[in-house]
Structures are given as structure tokens and as C-alpha cells.
Design an enzyme around this catalytic site. Structure first.
Site, short mmCIF file in Angstrom:
data_model
loop_
_atom_site.label_atom_id
_atom_site.label_comp_id
_atom_site.label_asym_id
_atom_site.label_seq_id
_atom_site.Cartn_x
_atom_site.Cartn_y
_atom_site.Cartn_z
N SER A 109 0.87 -1.19 0.00
CA SER A 109 0.00 0.00 0.00
C SER A 109 0.90 1.23 0.00
CB SER A 109 -0.86 0.00 1.26
OG SER A 109 -1.52 1.24 1.43
N TYR A 165 -1.99 0.14 10.75
CA TYR A 165 -2.15 -0.28 9.35
C TYR A 165 -0.88 0.07 8.56
CZ TYR A 165 -3.83 -0.81 4.56
OH TYR A 165 -3.96 -1.20 3.24
N1 LIG Z 1 -8.68 -0.38 -1.31
C1 LIG Z 1 -7.63 0.37 -1.08
O1 LIG Z 1 -7.71 1.61 -1.07
C2 LIG Z 1 -6.26 -0.27 -0.87
C3 LIG Z 1 -5.14 0.57 -0.94
C4 LIG Z 1 -3.88 0.01 -0.75
C5 LIG Z 1 -3.75 -1.33 -0.50
N2 LIG Z 1 -4.86 -2.14 -0.42
C6 LIG Z 1 -4.63 -3.55 -0.13
O2 LIG Z 1 -5.19 -4.34 -1.16
C7 LIG Z 1 -5.53 -5.63 -0.65
C8 LIG Z 1 -6.94 -6.00 -1.08
O3 LIG Z 1 -7.84 -5.07 -0.51
P1 LIG Z 1 -9.17 -4.58 -1.25
O4 LIG Z 1 -9.08 -3.11 -1.36
O5 LIG Z 1 -9.44 -5.40 -2.46
O6 LIG Z 1 -10.22 -4.86 -0.07
P2 LIG Z 1 -11.54 -5.80 0.03
O7 LIG Z 1 -12.45 -5.52 -1.11
O8 LIG Z 1 -12.07 -5.59 1.41
O9 LIG Z 1 -10.94 -7.27 -0.11
C9 LIG Z 1 -10.20 -7.88 0.90
C10 LIG Z 1 -10.04 -9.37 0.60
O10 LIG Z 1 -9.22 -9.95 1.62
C11 LIG Z 1 -9.86 -11.12 2.12
N3 LIG Z 1 -9.54 -11.31 3.53
C12 LIG Z 1 -9.66 -10.39 4.53
N4 LIG Z 1 -9.34 -10.94 5.70
C13 LIG Z 1 -9.03 -12.25 5.45
C14 LIG Z 1 -8.64 -13.34 6.27
N5 LIG Z 1 -8.51 -13.21 7.61
N6 LIG Z 1 -8.39 -14.54 5.69
C15 LIG Z 1 -8.53 -14.68 4.36
N7 LIG Z 1 -8.90 -13.70 3.53
C16 LIG Z 1 -9.16 -12.48 4.07
C17 LIG Z 1 -11.35 -10.88 1.91
O11 LIG Z 1 -12.03 -12.10 1.72
P3 LIG Z 1 -13.01 -12.82 2.78
O12 LIG Z 1 -13.67 -11.74 3.59
O13 LIG Z 1 -13.95 -13.63 1.93
O14 LIG Z 1 -12.11 -13.68 3.56
C18 LIG Z 1 -11.38 -10.10 0.60
O15 LIG Z 1 -11.40 -10.99 -0.50
C19 LIG Z 1 -5.32 -5.55 0.87
O16 LIG Z 1 -4.08 -6.13 1.21
C20 LIG Z 1 -5.31 -4.06 1.14
O17 LIG Z 1 -4.57 -3.73 2.30
C21 LIG Z 1 -6.11 -1.62 -0.61
#
Ligand SMILES: NC(=O)c1ccc[n+]([C@@H]2O[C@H](COP(=O)([O-])OP(=O)(O)OC[C@H]3O[C@@H](n4cnc5c(N)ncnc54)[C@H](OP(=O)(O)O)[C@@H]3O)[C@@H](O)[C@H]2O)c1
Length: 250
Positions: free
Chosen positions: A138, A151
Site C-alpha cells: 500500500s 495499518y
Molecule cells: N482499497 C484500497 O484503497 C487499498 C489501498 C492500498 C492497498 N490495499 C490492499 O489491497 C488488498 C486488497 O484489498 P481490497 O481493497 O481489495 O479490499 P476488500 O475488497 O475488502 O478485499 C479484501 C479481501 O481480503 C480477504 N480477507 C480479509 N481478511 C481475510 C482473512 N482473515 N483470511 C482470508 N482472507 C481475508 C477478503 O475475503 P473474505 O472476507 O472472503 O475472507 C477479501 O477478498 C489488501 O491487502 C489491502 O490492504 C487496498
């Protein structure tokens, strides 16, 4: 030969969009997450394009993680690409009032979960003397912002672990890199703010990155020639200049 990719966090956001992108290109998919219904839906949709196997486990659970990867059928065991994407922010509080359960969740999922999944898969790659690991970090791994404390700490750790992996896996010809997005419109804010109405305001007033934008980049990264490894990539929406500067007037 068709490649096989394992994607964690494939039930939503960046992980799900990456699964769709990879399926378009016929990459065999192992899709992971905890929400079975979503895993079933995505498996049904993408099976029309490629071979799909789903694994339901919580990355915090060491035993469940190893058992799930051990349980893979022979045809899915040769993993070429690992996308360590599962993760979230939990809460946005100053350190003095931060919630310990939120801290545990972020460190257990974003850092230790990434390590457990990697530990289970790296032996497959070292044995094959090839492989590609992409850790989704991130911009919070490069810059600390107010109330981001734990975070940001978890994502700084992801970046350090990525660099460590790249060094240690160098003798095996395994590519390791991090992709570090800024604001991406996913379920991320819903999780961070636990369904609070503030979650709906995070992506309002500007054009945030879409999960498909990151999926596109991930596909670009995995399709570079063998001698090219994109080690570290930072991507913002145009409206964002840093963690705290977002232009909502364009
Ligand atoms: N959105 C942003 O602005 C942003 C920015 C920078 C980085 N990121 C990073 O991108 C990645 C994906 O995030 P996203 O934005 O796509 O968010 P999201 O839509 O909330 O997706 C998160 C995913 O992680 C899975 N997950 C969460 N906790 C888990 C656990 N304990 N065990 C297994 N799976 C788990 C969830 O699946 P289940 O709930 O089905 O398990 C879901 O598929 C993360 O690492 C996040 O930190 C996001």
C-alpha cells in the site's frame, strides 16, 4: 504450458478483479477467501474461461492455511504465481485510543497471514527454481499518515518482507515484487469503518482507482519477460498526491 496462480482475498476488490483478468488469459486459478458463497459464485463464472479451484480458509489460521494448500489436487499443485492480496485496514484511530482487536487483526492478517501462505507455497517454487510472488502492499507502506499507525506499520512490514523474500529467493530465480496502491474503490472502507456511514464518503468527489486498474497492472507485471522483475510499484489515482492530499475538485 498454462500457468497456475493462487490469489488470496479473491472474493472481493483487487483479488476478485485479478481473478477475472487472469481468467481472460487462461491462467489456472486457485482462489482463496473465507466467504464460501462468493467463492462458489466466482468459480462458477470463471470456470467458463479456465480451470478454477477454490480454497476457503482464514489466513490467520496457520494450520488451516497449510491444510488448504496441502489439499490441492495434483493438477493445481504446481503454483507459478502467488498473489498475496488478502488484507484490510481495521479502524482509523489515534494510537492512544486504538482498539487492540483491530491491531491484532491487521498484524495477523496483513503480515502473519501473508507469511503463512508464503511459507506453504515457497517450497513449491524453490523446488521448481521458478515462480513469481507479488505482495499487495500500500502507499501506507511508504508513508505514515495520521491515525494510520498500525495499518501503516503492517504495510511497511509487507514492504520489508517483500525485499527480504527477493534477496533470499534470488538464488532460485524466483521473482518477488510489491504493488502498492493508493485509494482503490473496494470493500476496503466498509471493513475499515465496520459498516459506518463514513465508509461511503471515502471515494466520493474524485475518481478513485478501480480494482480493475490494479488487476491490469498485476497482469502486466506477471507477463514481463523472464529477465524482467518489477520489484516495487506505487500507484495513485490522479486526484491523489500522497496519503493525505486528495484533490476533490477535478
Ligand atoms: N482499497 C484500497 O484503497 C487499498 C489501498 C492500498 C492497498 N490495499 C490492499 O489491497 C488488498 C486488497 O484489498 P481490497 O481493497 O481489495 O479490499 P476488500 O475488497 O475488502 O478485499 C479484501 C479481501 O481480503 C480477504 N480477507 C480479509 N481478511 C481475510 C482473512 N482473515 N483470511 C482470508 N482472507 C481475508 C477478503 O475475503 P473474505 O472476507 O472472503 O475472507 C477479501 O477478498 C489488501 O491487502 C489491502 O490492504 C487496498
Amino acid at each position: 504450458m498454462k500457468k497456475t496462480a493462487l490469489i488470496t482475498g479473491a472474493t472481493s476488490g483487487i483479488g476478485r478483479a485479478t481473478a477475472h483478468e487472469f481468467a481472460k488469459h487462461g491462467i489456472n486459478l486457485i482462489l482463496c477467501g473465507r466467504r464460501q458463497e462468493r467463492l462458489d459464485t466466482i468459480e462458477k463464472a470463471l470456470s467458463k474461461q479456465t480451470n478454477v479451484h477454490t480454497l476457503n480458509f482464514d489466513v490467520r489460521d496457520k494450520k488451516a492455511t497449510f491444510n488448504a494448500i496441502e489439499s490441492l489436487p495434483e493438477t493445481f499443485k504446481h503454483i507459478d504465481i502467488l498473489i498475496n492480496n488478502a488484507g484490510n485496514a481495521h479502524g482509523l484511530d489515534p494510537i492512544e485510543t486504538g482498539n487492540i482487536e483491530d491491531w491484532d487483526a491487521m498484524l495477523d492478517i496483513n503480515v502473519k497471514g501473508l507469511l503463512y501462505v508464503s511459507k506453504a507455497i515457497i517450497p513449491i517454487m524453490t523446488k521448481n527454481n521458478s515462480g513469481h510472488i507479488i505482495n499487495i502492499g500500500s502507499s501506507a507502506g511508504k508513508e505514515v499518515y495520521p491515525k494510520g499507525n498500525v495499518y501503516c506499520g503492517s504495510k511497511h512490514a509487507v514492504l520489508a518482507i517483500t525485499e527480504g523474500m527477493r534477496i533470499d529467493l534470488n538464488p532460485y530465480g524466483i521473482k518477488v515484487g510489491a504493488i502498492n496502491p493508493g485509494l482503490v474503490e473496494t470493500e476496503f472502507s466498509k471493513v475499515r469503518f465496520k459498516g459506518d456511514a463514513i465508509a461511503d464518503t471515502v471515494y466520493k468527489g474524485y475518481k478513485a482507482l478501480q480494482p480493475e486498474d490494479i488487476a491490469d497492472i498485476i497482469y502486466f507485471v506477471i507477463t514481463r519477460p523472464t529477465h524482467v522483475n518489477i520489484a516495487d510499484l506505487l500507484v495513485f489515482p490522479t486526484a491523489q498526491a500522497s496519503s493525505t492530499i486528495v484533490n476533490k475538485n477535478i
